[in-house]
Design a protein around this motif. Structure first.
Motif, short mmCIF file in Angstrom:
data_model
loop_
_atom_site.label_atom_id
_atom_site.label_comp_id
_atom_site.label_asym_id
_atom_site.label_seq_id
_atom_site.Cartn_x
_atom_site.Cartn_y
_atom_site.Cartn_z
N TYR A 131 4.99 2.74 -14.29
CA TYR A 131 3.37 2.90 -14.53
C TYR A 131 2.52 1.94 -13.79
O TYR A 131 1.49 2.10 -13.37
N ILE A 132 3.08 0.89 -13.94
CA ILE A 132 2.33 -0.30 -13.16
C ILE A 132 2.19 -0.15 -11.78
O ILE A 132 1.27 -0.15 -11.08
N LEU A 133 3.34 0.28 -11.12
CA LEU A 133 3.57 0.46 -9.54
C LEU A 133 2.52 1.86 -9.33
O LEU A 133 1.78 1.97 -8.30
N PHE A 134 2.79 3.03 -10.15
CA PHE A 134 2.12 4.17 -10.03
C PHE A 134 0.55 3.94 -10.22
O PHE A 134 -0.26 4.50 -9.08
N GLN A 135 0.05 3.22 -11.15
CA GLN A 135 -1.56 2.86 -11.23
C GLN A 135 -2.09 2.22 -10.30
O GLN A 135 -3.09 2.58 -9.84
N THR A 136 -1.40 1.26 -9.87
CA THR A 136 -1.95 0.19 -8.86
C THR A 136 -1.90 0.80 -7.47
O THR A 136 -2.68 0.70 -6.61
N SER A 137 -0.79 1.77 -7.17
CA SER A 137 -0.80 2.67 -6.09
C SER A 137 -1.93 3.37 -6.02
O SER A 137 -2.58 3.93 -5.11
N LEU A 138 -2.45 3.97 -7.23
CA LEU A 138 -3.61 5.04 -7.32
C LEU A 138 -4.75 4.25 -7.04
O LEU A 138 -5.68 4.86 -6.13
N MET A 139 -4.96 3.25 -7.44
CA MET A 139 -6.20 2.31 -7.27
C MET A 139 -6.23 1.93 -5.60
O MET A 139 -7.13 2.17 -4.83
N VAL A 140 -5.21 1.63 -4.90
CA VAL A 140 -4.89 1.14 -3.63
C VAL A 140 -5.33 2.30 -2.62
O VAL A 140 -6.23 2.21 -1.74
N ASN A 141 -4.73 3.30 -2.91
CA ASN A 141 -4.89 4.39 -2.01
C ASN A 141 -5.86 5.60 -2.37
O ASN A 141 -6.06 6.67 -2.01
N GLY A 142 -7.01 5.36 -3.25
CA GLY A 142 -8.18 5.80 -3.43
C GLY A 142 -7.90 7.18 -4.73
O GLY A 142 -8.58 8.09 -4.79
N GLY A 143 -6.63 7.17 -5.37
CA GLY A 143 -6.50 8.26 -6.34
C GLY A 143 -7.08 8.19 -7.60
O GLY A 143 -7.19 9.09 -8.30
N LYS A 175 0.84 -1.18 -0.01
CA LYS A 175 -0.01 0.05 0.02
C LYS A 175 0.77 1.30 0.26
O LYS A 175 0.45 2.41 0.40
N LYS A 176 2.20 1.22 -0.66
CA LYS A 176 2.86 2.24 -0.76
C LYS A 176 2.58 3.34 -1.61
O LYS A 176 1.89 2.77 -2.55
N ASP A 177 2.44 4.76 -1.43
CA ASP A 177 1.95 5.69 -2.28
C ASP A 177 3.21 6.03 -3.43
O ASP A 177 4.21 6.46 -2.93
N PHE A 178 2.76 5.71 -4.54
CA PHE A 178 3.80 5.91 -5.77
C PHE A 178 3.53 7.05 -6.47
O PHE A 178 3.96 7.13 -7.73
N SER A 179 2.59 7.78 -5.97
CA SER A 179 2.15 8.99 -6.81
C SER A 179 2.97 9.92 -7.15
O SER A 179 3.22 10.69 -8.13
N PHE A 180 4.15 10.01 -6.36
CA PHE A 180 5.34 11.01 -6.63
C PHE A 180 6.20 10.58 -7.71
O PHE A 180 6.84 11.67 -8.16
N ILE A 181 6.17 9.58 -8.29
CA ILE A 181 6.76 9.46 -9.68
C ILE A 181 5.96 9.52 -10.86
O ILE A 181 6.74 9.53 -11.73
N GLY A 182 4.82 10.29 -10.61
CA GLY A 182 3.99 10.62 -11.72
C GLY A 182 4.57 11.49 -12.69
O GLY A 182 4.84 11.37 -14.17
N GLY A 183 5.34 12.55 -12.32
CA GLY A 183 6.04 13.67 -13.05
C GLY A 183 7.04 12.94 -13.75
O GLY A 183 7.38 13.43 -15.07
N PHE A 184 7.90 12.26 -13.32
CA PHE A 184 9.09 11.68 -13.62
C PHE A 184 8.72 10.71 -14.63
O PHE A 184 9.51 10.56 -15.94
N LEU A 185 7.56 10.13 -14.87
CA LEU A 185 7.20 9.06 -15.61
C LEU A 185 6.89 9.88 -17.01
O LEU A 185 7.00 9.46 -18.06
#
Length: 226
Positions: free
Chosen positions: A180-192, A133-143
């Motif tokens: 992107y897999i980490l980013f998108q899955t993290s968004l789903m798990v954390n409500g983003g 359940k880690k938040d990987f939203s911080f890598i969105g800009g880099f991606l």
């Protein structure tokens, strides 16, 4: 108010969020599995009919056009029709590419290893994001920046016929699609992310590009040159 009552209220507040997240994950993975199967069917049709490779301009127009349509219809039942049109089209464009690699020396092994590697990477990264359940939203800009750089480098490799640059772009795409897999899955798990159609599109595109990139690199490692 005692501690038991406070704990009970906290539990009741968390439950709807947990249920919504579980529903989101279930709907996304069910739709993803179905679209992957459908694109596999359209790829098979293209291979059986010996469809020629689609021109890159037509592929890009079809992809971005159907992607825009899916995004526009994401909140309606027609969004499901749009996503199947998108993934079916992408599967059809994949058919001639797979046929090409199958006819190379050790082509069958290369395709199977690429498929297996894609599956292992996706399952491993998805499981990690869901369980931790880690938040990987911080890598969105880099991606986003990385995708732009990789896309431009890919165009350069295609127009100037630079094999080494092409392989470098494939390696970049493997890293970016894993992100992107980490980013998108993290968004789903954390409500983003609350729209399972758009979540499915992101994961599908990541899997698609991951497979193609692995296919090119594994083929080069086996001694083939495109």
């Amino acid at each position: 108010m005692n501690d038991n009552q406070m704990n009970q209220m906290a539990t009741q507040a968390v439950m709807p969020s947990v249920l919504a997240t579980n529903k989101m994950l279930r709907n996304t993975y069910m739709l993803l599995a179905t679209t992957l199967l459908f694109s596999g069917v359209t790829a098979g049709i293209a291979m059986i009919t010996q469809a020629p490779p689609m021109h890159w301009a037509i592929t890009m127009i079809g992809y971005f056009g159907l992607l825009f349509l899916t995004n526009a219809l994401r909140n309606s039942v027609w969004g499901l029709a749009a996503i199947f049109a998108l993934t079916g089209f992408m599967g059809y464009t994949l058919g001639p590419i797979i046929s090409f690699y199958l006819h190379l020396p050790n082509g069958h092994e290369t395709v199977m290893f690429a498929l297996g590697g894609t599956g292992l990477i996706f399952l491993g990264l998805s499981a990690y994001a869901v369980t931790t359940k880690k938040d990987f939203s911080f890598i969105g800009g880099f991606l986003m920046v990385g995708m732009l750089v990789a896309f431009l480098a890919g165009l350069g490799a295609m127009f100037f016929h630079i094999p080494a640059l092409s392989l470098g772009v494939s390696a970049m795409f493997i890293l970016l699609m894993s992100g992107y897999i980490l980013f998108q899955t993290s968004l789903m798990v954390n409500g983003g992310e609350t729209n399972y159609i758009m979540a499915t599109v992101t994961l599908y595109v990541a899997i698609y590009n991951l497979f193609l990139s692995l296919l090119q690199i594994l083929s080069a490692l086996s001694g083939n040159r495109q």
